[in-house]
Design a protein around this motif. Structure first.
Motif, short mmCIF file in Angstrom:
data_model
loop_
_atom_site.label_atom_id
_atom_site.label_comp_id
_atom_site.label_asym_id
_atom_site.label_seq_id
_atom_site.Cartn_x
_atom_site.Cartn_y
_atom_site.Cartn_z
N ALA A 28 90.85 -14.55 -25.24
CA ALA A 28 90.47 -13.29 -24.58
C ALA A 28 89.45 -13.48 -23.46
CB ALA A 28 89.95 -12.29 -25.62
N TRP A 30 91.25 -14.17 -20.29
CA TRP A 30 92.45 -13.35 -20.18
C TRP A 30 92.88 -13.12 -18.74
CZ3 TRP A 30 96.16 -13.04 -23.19
CH2 TRP A 30 97.13 -12.03 -23.09
N LYS A 31 91.96 -13.07 -17.85
CA LYS A 31 92.28 -12.87 -16.43
C LYS A 31 93.27 -13.94 -15.96
CE LYS A 31 90.09 -12.62 -11.87
NZ LYS A 31 88.79 -12.67 -11.14
N ARG A 39 96.83 -14.25 -18.85
CA ARG A 39 97.91 -13.27 -18.85
C ARG A 39 99.04 -13.69 -17.91
NH1 ARG A 39 94.81 -8.08 -16.96
NH2 ARG A 39 96.55 -7.15 -18.09
N PHE A 76 103.16 -15.14 -24.05
CA PHE A 76 103.75 -13.87 -24.48
C PHE A 76 105.03 -14.10 -25.27
CE2 PHE A 76 101.08 -12.37 -20.95
CZ PHE A 76 100.46 -11.30 -21.56
N SER A 91 104.20 -7.61 -25.38
CA SER A 91 103.10 -7.82 -24.42
C SER A 91 102.12 -6.65 -24.43
CB SER A 91 103.67 -8.01 -23.02
OG SER A 91 104.44 -6.88 -22.61
N ILE A 92 102.63 -5.43 -24.67
CA ILE A 92 101.74 -4.26 -24.72
C ILE A 92 100.79 -4.36 -25.89
CG2 ILE A 92 101.65 -1.76 -25.04
CD1 ILE A 92 104.37 -1.59 -23.62
N GLU A 145 98.13 -6.94 -25.10
CA GLU A 145 97.11 -6.37 -24.20
C GLU A 145 96.17 -5.44 -24.97
OE1 GLU A 145 96.46 -6.96 -21.10
OE2 GLU A 145 98.25 -7.83 -20.19
N GLU A 146 96.71 -4.68 -25.90
CA GLU A 146 95.87 -3.77 -26.70
C GLU A 146 94.88 -4.55 -27.56
OE1 GLU A 146 98.59 -1.39 -28.90
OE2 GLU A 146 99.01 0.00 -27.24
N VAL A 183 93.64 -7.49 -26.86
CA VAL A 183 92.62 -8.02 -25.95
C VAL A 183 91.62 -6.91 -25.59
CG1 VAL A 183 92.17 -9.01 -23.68
CG2 VAL A 183 94.11 -9.81 -25.02
N ASN A 184 92.13 -5.71 -25.34
CA ASN A 184 91.25 -4.58 -25.01
C ASN A 184 90.33 -4.22 -26.18
OD1 ASN A 184 92.15 -4.21 -22.37
ND2 ASN A 184 93.84 -2.88 -23.01
N LYS A 186 87.57 -6.68 -26.10
CA LYS A 186 86.62 -6.35 -25.03
C LYS A 186 85.68 -5.22 -25.45
CE LYS A 186 89.50 -7.77 -21.11
NZ LYS A 186 90.27 -7.33 -19.92
#
Length: 302
Positions: free
Chosen positions: A98, A101-102, A105, A111, A121-122, A125-126, A128-129, A132
């Motif tokens: 994470a 992640w920039k 990804r 993925f 992938s969604i 991303e969730e 990782v968020n 954060k």
């Protein structure tokens, strides 16, 4: 108290004493580099999986940015249909990648691995968020300012000394109140997309009046797994360099052309092992392979 109860109590006490014993990540790093070195020589992936599995059963995984040991362990295990912990293992990997992640990804293979286990992938991303959101907002705000301050006017002019003093005080305050500001606490990218590699800030503590304190304190954080060996030895060898002292870890040289005698190399390699960092020769190999990998990756995107 009969013998059976005494025996049970001894077992319980032994168990808790083992659990409470602090893990030393210097040992972890040395084992990772040993496993990586053996893999490069023997090309035995199945043996590597077993070695990593044993290591991660003892230590919560880390993710050396040039070895990527935990990610490789999962990829190797998946390839050979070996159990790596399923979704729990993949969730652990998310927390390790994470901070990067920039850049991560862009890795389509990453993925694909998650999709194979029913995580699209969604959902990635969730996750990782969520990671954060768990970062320390106070520290993210403080170090976003600190890194901007650190690079003010490209570190030229009279404010450099003042700014370094402010950042010294921030680090001292952080250690006292929050511990080491690791990637798992502040990430690698702060407010306004500010790049925050902690090694850079620590490198500028090499000339601080608090250097001796940092040298001792950061060693504790290396052992706890929060500060990387590289972040530590960069600061220490920078101090040696600016004070015209003998190098301890051989950092301020070009890896491909180390100008050391055999006795110097032996001394440096011994010092490196004591902090959990690879030898001069292995460092050179890892660096070259990493640069080659990055070059191939960039060429594939161009």
């Amino acid at each position: 108290m009969n013998r059976k109860i005494k025996f049970i109590l001894l077992i319980v006490l032994f168990f808790f004493s083992c659990k409470s014993k602090k893990l030393n990540y210097i040992d972890y790093y040395n084992k990772v580099y040993a496993i990586d070195s053996t893999l490069r020589v023997n090309k035995d992936t199945l043996a590597t999986i077993k070695q990593y599995k044993k290591l991660f059963e003892k230590y919560p995984p880390s993710q050396n940015e040039r070895i990527e040991e935990y990610e490789n362990y999962i990829k190797y295990s998946d390839h050979y249909n070996k159990n790596f912990g399923g979704h729990k293992g993949l969730d652990k990997l998310i927390t390790q990648v994470a901070p990067y992640w920039k850049y991560k990804r862009e890795d389509s293979a990453f993925f694909k691995l998650y999709k194979k286990y029913g995580i699209d992938s969604i959902a990635v991303e969730e996750k990782v968020n969520q990671w954060k959101k768990g970062l320390n907002k106070t520290l993210v705000d403080s170090f976003s300012i600190a890194f901007e301050r650190d690079q003010y006017n490209e570190r030229t002019g009279p404010l450099v000394e003042i700014n370094d003093r402010k950042n010294t005080n921030l680090l001292l305050w952080t250690f006292k109140n929050y511990g080491f500001p690791s990637k798992q606490k502040i990430g690698l990218t702060g407010n306004d997309d500010r790049f925050m590699p902690m090694g850079l800030l620590l490198n500028h503590m090499a000339g601080s009046q608090k250097f001796e304190y940092f040298k001792v304190k950061l060693l504790e954080y290396v052992k706890s797994g929060e500060c990387t060996p590289r972040e530590y030895i960069d600061m220490v060898d920078k101090h040696q360099y600016i004070n015209h002292l003998e190098t301890i870890y051989g950092i301020f040289i070009h890896y491909s052309t180390p100008d050391f005698s055999s006795s110097d190399s032996a001394r440096i390699n011994k010092n490196r092992k004591a902090i959990g960092f690879p030898s001069l020769k292995q460092s050179s190999k890892i660096t070259k392979d990493f640069q080659k990998k990055m070059k191939q990756k960039h060429s594939s995107h161009s």
